[in-house]
Design an enzyme around this catalytic site. Structure first.
Site, mmCIF file in Angstrom:
data_model
loop_
_atom_site.group_PDB
_atom_site.id
_atom_site.type_symbol
_atom_site.label_atom_id
_atom_site.label_comp_id
_atom_site.label_asym_id
_atom_site.label_seq_id
_atom_site.Cartn_x
_atom_site.Cartn_y
_atom_site.Cartn_z
ATOM 1 N N ILE A 78 6.663 4.116 4.744
ATOM 2 C CA ILE A 78 8.218 4.803 5.213
ATOM 3 C C ILE A 78 8.133 6.622 4.925
ATOM 4 O O ILE A 78 9.014 6.932 5.544
ATOM 5 C CB ILE A 78 8.891 4.307 3.374
ATOM 6 C CG1 ILE A 78 9.160 3.090 3.799
ATOM 7 C CG2 ILE A 78 10.510 5.571 3.678
ATOM 8 C CD1 ILE A 78 10.038 2.112 4.728
ATOM 9 N N LEU A 121 9.537 2.374 -4.202
ATOM 10 C CA LEU A 121 10.453 2.272 -3.952
ATOM 11 C C LEU A 121 11.243 0.415 -3.934
ATOM 12 O O LEU A 121 12.094 0.532 -4.370
ATOM 13 C CB LEU A 121 11.218 2.359 -2.088
ATOM 14 C CG LEU A 121 10.324 3.699 -1.762
ATOM 15 C CD1 LEU A 121 10.319 3.380 0.509
ATOM 16 C CD2 LEU A 121 11.810 4.453 -1.646
ATOM 17 N N SER A 159 0.639 -5.649 3.933
ATOM 18 C CA SER A 159 0.318 -6.077 5.331
ATOM 19 C C SER A 159 -0.710 -4.738 6.313
ATOM 20 O O SER A 159 0.153 -4.009 6.613
ATOM 21 C CB SER A 159 1.574 -6.127 5.714
ATOM 22 O OG SER A 159 1.310 -6.522 6.972
ATOM 23 N N PRO A 161 12.422 28.509 -6.933
ATOM 24 C CA PRO A 161 10.999 28.856 -6.983
ATOM 25 C C PRO A 161 10.464 27.544 -8.283
ATOM 26 O O PRO A 161 11.634 27.206 -9.192
ATOM 27 C CB PRO A 161 11.034 30.937 -8.030
ATOM 28 C CG PRO A 161 12.006 30.650 -8.253
ATOM 29 C CD PRO A 161 13.173 29.573 -7.576
ATOM 30 N N GLY A 213 10.673 11.541 -4.914
ATOM 31 C CA GLY A 213 10.149 10.910 -4.770
ATOM 32 C C GLY A 213 8.898 10.239 -5.469
ATOM 33 O O GLY A 213 7.925 9.127 -5.701
ATOM 34 N N LYS A 269 3.292 24.636 -1.191
ATOM 35 C CA LYS A 269 5.220 24.465 -1.555
ATOM 36 C C LYS A 269 5.387 25.614 -2.552
ATOM 37 O O LYS A 269 5.148 25.015 -3.958
ATOM 38 C CB LYS A 269 5.396 23.013 -1.449
ATOM 39 C CG LYS A 269 7.165 23.200 -1.577
ATOM 40 C CD LYS A 269 8.561 21.864 -1.831
ATOM 41 C CE LYS A 269 9.013 21.793 -2.229
ATOM 42 N NZ LYS A 269 9.411 20.447 -2.283
ATOM 43 N N GLY A 301 0.762 -1.014 0.647
ATOM 44 C CA GLY A 301 0.262 0.420 -0.298
ATOM 45 C C GLY A 301 0.795 1.318 0.114
ATOM 46 O O GLY A 301 1.504 1.045 -0.856
#
Length: 530
Positions: free
Chosen positions: A48, A343, A42, A104, A355, A81, A12
């Site tokens: 992470i 990952l 699980s 920016p 990521g 952001k 997940g």
């Protein structure tokens, strides 16, 4: 070939649930043909994610899967952001010269009839000591003054400034899960204890203690660094980039604000230290702070000391969470009927929030290369090529931040500027940019995560010396360009009265759509527009 009707996502978190939601949305018209998506995860393994940053592409992804902006901000404790502020990357603290620069997200200004401003900034036409990001865009000025990137009246995912978000990674995964299930994804709980293979080397089934054998036509591995399917079972090679990017550890803490109305920066603060850097991210009710460092250049004890010194007394009773980072990627992330996303396919350090962006890219590619007829080979080859090329280009971009540093105060920084640690592809780019600035022709759009402007902001934020050839400037347009630099400065001042204070904008979105009283809505809206 057997048609692909059954999809099983193993794992997940953000990777699994974002992929599930995107495929469910993209393949919605195929449900009548029997396509079913299941996700097994699980109940014992947590996620992470700690960096909690994103790139502007996330707005397009959220819009594409059908999550409205107010819900995302409210449920994920998200903030806006507008870029990244880099402190002490060029030189150590207390040194003479600028101590920070800004990356920016908005593109440099270029109005019709006005030439590209970068060559003229290099020539000095913007004025002495004016940083590149401030000279060519309003965004640095706006962010420095605590304003948000959009107004309450702007439509979802749109605003005058380009932007991404900071968010709570756990809450984001939960939101994605709820949304994916509303799109028809079936959720299963189970721990994988065995994977069986077909005679041709593809996956036949995934066995769990709780659900028994689970069979599918296409398997998506979102099991994190363990890479249970693509790595442990199919033995896909992992290409390490530790010879280029040195950081391989992280310590992370969550720090509450001093008061509920503490101002929230609308950018990530990245501060360089002796063996790495800290991220400092403002969410609605806390800061997420972490120190990313090289175990070859620092002990864990020294790293924790640096983190606590950065945060101050607020961490006295907080035990940092420690993470080991495995930097690199799998050139063969799609083998037979198994695709790795997140990952399990690769990871690069969180400096520029790649990521989540790489998860988005993999989900997009998988959707558009989807092998409906069960013919995997061609789709896998194309997917692997595009993902590998993207990883390589991100490695170059991240290394750009390190290799141009003037810091010589520790072995970490000296090693990062050593030519033997710099990829040949980046060395060649830097050689070209000694006499001309980066342009769009230096990049292949479909393979890049970061646009040419991002390279420009970092290159010249790190004070790279480009000696322009005289032919790069049209002296007849010098007055016009100087006026444009002045216009940007003037517009930046005016924007302060048009754009809301950042925390007030976030509070408006948190209340938007909620069952609040009219008076409360009016008060919050008034604060936003003040």
């Amino acid at each position: 070939m057997k048609k692909v009707n059954q999809i099983l996502i193993v794992g997940g978190g953000t990777a699994g649930w974002l992929t599930a939601a995107f495929l469910a949305k993209h393949l919605a018209s195929q449900r009548d043909y029997g396509i079913q998506i299941r996700l097994v995860e699980s109940p014992e393994i947590g996620i992470i994610g700690v960096g909690e940053g994103s790139f502007p592409s996330i707005r397009g992804t959220l819009a594409a899967i059908g999550i409205d902006e107010a819900r995302f901000i409210r449920e994920c404790h998200a903030t806006f952001k507008q870029g990244i502020r880099f402190d002490h990357w060029v030189r150590p603290p207390q040194s003479a010269g600028s101590q920070h620069y800004f990356h920016p997200f908005s593109q440099p200004s270029q109005r019709t009839g006005t030439p590209e401003l970068l060559p003229y900034w290099l020539h000095g036409a913007a004025g002495k000591g004016i940083p590149f990001a401030q000279a060519v865009s309003m965004q640095k000025f706006i962010a420095d003054h605590g304003r948000g990137p959009k107004r309450a009246s702007d439509s979802d995912y749109l605003g005058p400034m380009n932007y991404a978000y900071h968010f709570d990674a756990g809450r984001f995964a939960t939101l994605l899960a709820e949304h994916a299930k509303s799109l028809g994804v079936k959720h299963l709980l189970g721990n994988v204890d065995q994977v069986q293979l077909h005679e041709d080397g593809g996956i036949r089934s995934v066995h769990t203690k709780e659900q028994g054998a689970l069979q599918a036509d296409l398997y998506i591995d979102c099991t994190g660094f363990r890479a249970r399917l693509i790595g442990e079972t199919l033995q896909s090679d992992f290409k390490s980039v530790s010879d280029v990017l040195f950081v391989d550890r992280a310590l992370a803490v969550q720090v509450p604000y001093a008061t509920p109305q503490t101002a929230i920066p609308s950018y990530t603060i990245s501060s360089a230290h002796e063996a790495g850097w800290t991220w400092d991210i403002g969410l609605q009710n806390r800061r997420g702070i972490g120190y990313v460092y090289s175990s070859r250049h620092s002990s864990d004890e020294r790293a924790e000391q640096i983190l606590r010194q950065y945060v101050g007394s607020a961490t006295a009773e907080i035990q940092p969470r420690k993470l080991e980072l495995k930097l690199g990627y799998r050139p063969q992330a799609w083998i037979k009927n198994c695709v790795a996303v997140g990952l399990s396919g690769g990871f690069l350090e969180p400096l520029e929030s790649s990521g989540v962006g790489l998860i988005e890219t993999a989900a997009y590619l998988l959707a558009y290369l989807f092998p409906f007829d069960g013919e995997f080979e061609a789709s896998a080859k194309h997917f692997n090529h595009l993902m590998s090329q993207r990883y390589d280009r991100i490695v170059d971009f991240i290394k750009l931040h390190y290799c141009l540093s003037q810091r010589q105060d520790s072995a970490f920084w000296r090693d990062n500027t050593d030519a033997t640690s710099i990829p040949t592809s980046l060395i060649e780019k830097l050689a070209m940019w000694r006499s001309r600035p980066p342009s769009r022709l230096d990049f292949i759009t479909d393979l890049e995560m970061y646009p040419p402007s991002s390279w420009q902001y970092v290159l010249y934020g790190m004070e790279y010396a480009t000696q322009l050839h005289p032919s790069a400037l049209d002296t007849n347009k010098l007055v016009l360009v100087q006026q444009e630099f002045q216009n940007i400065a003037n517009f930046s001042q005016r924007a302060l009265s048009d754009l809301p204070e950042h925390r007030a904008l976030v509070e408006y979105y948190c209340q938007k759509g909620q069952n609040t009283t009219n008076s409360k809505k009016t008060f919050s809206y008034g604060r936003v527009m003040a």
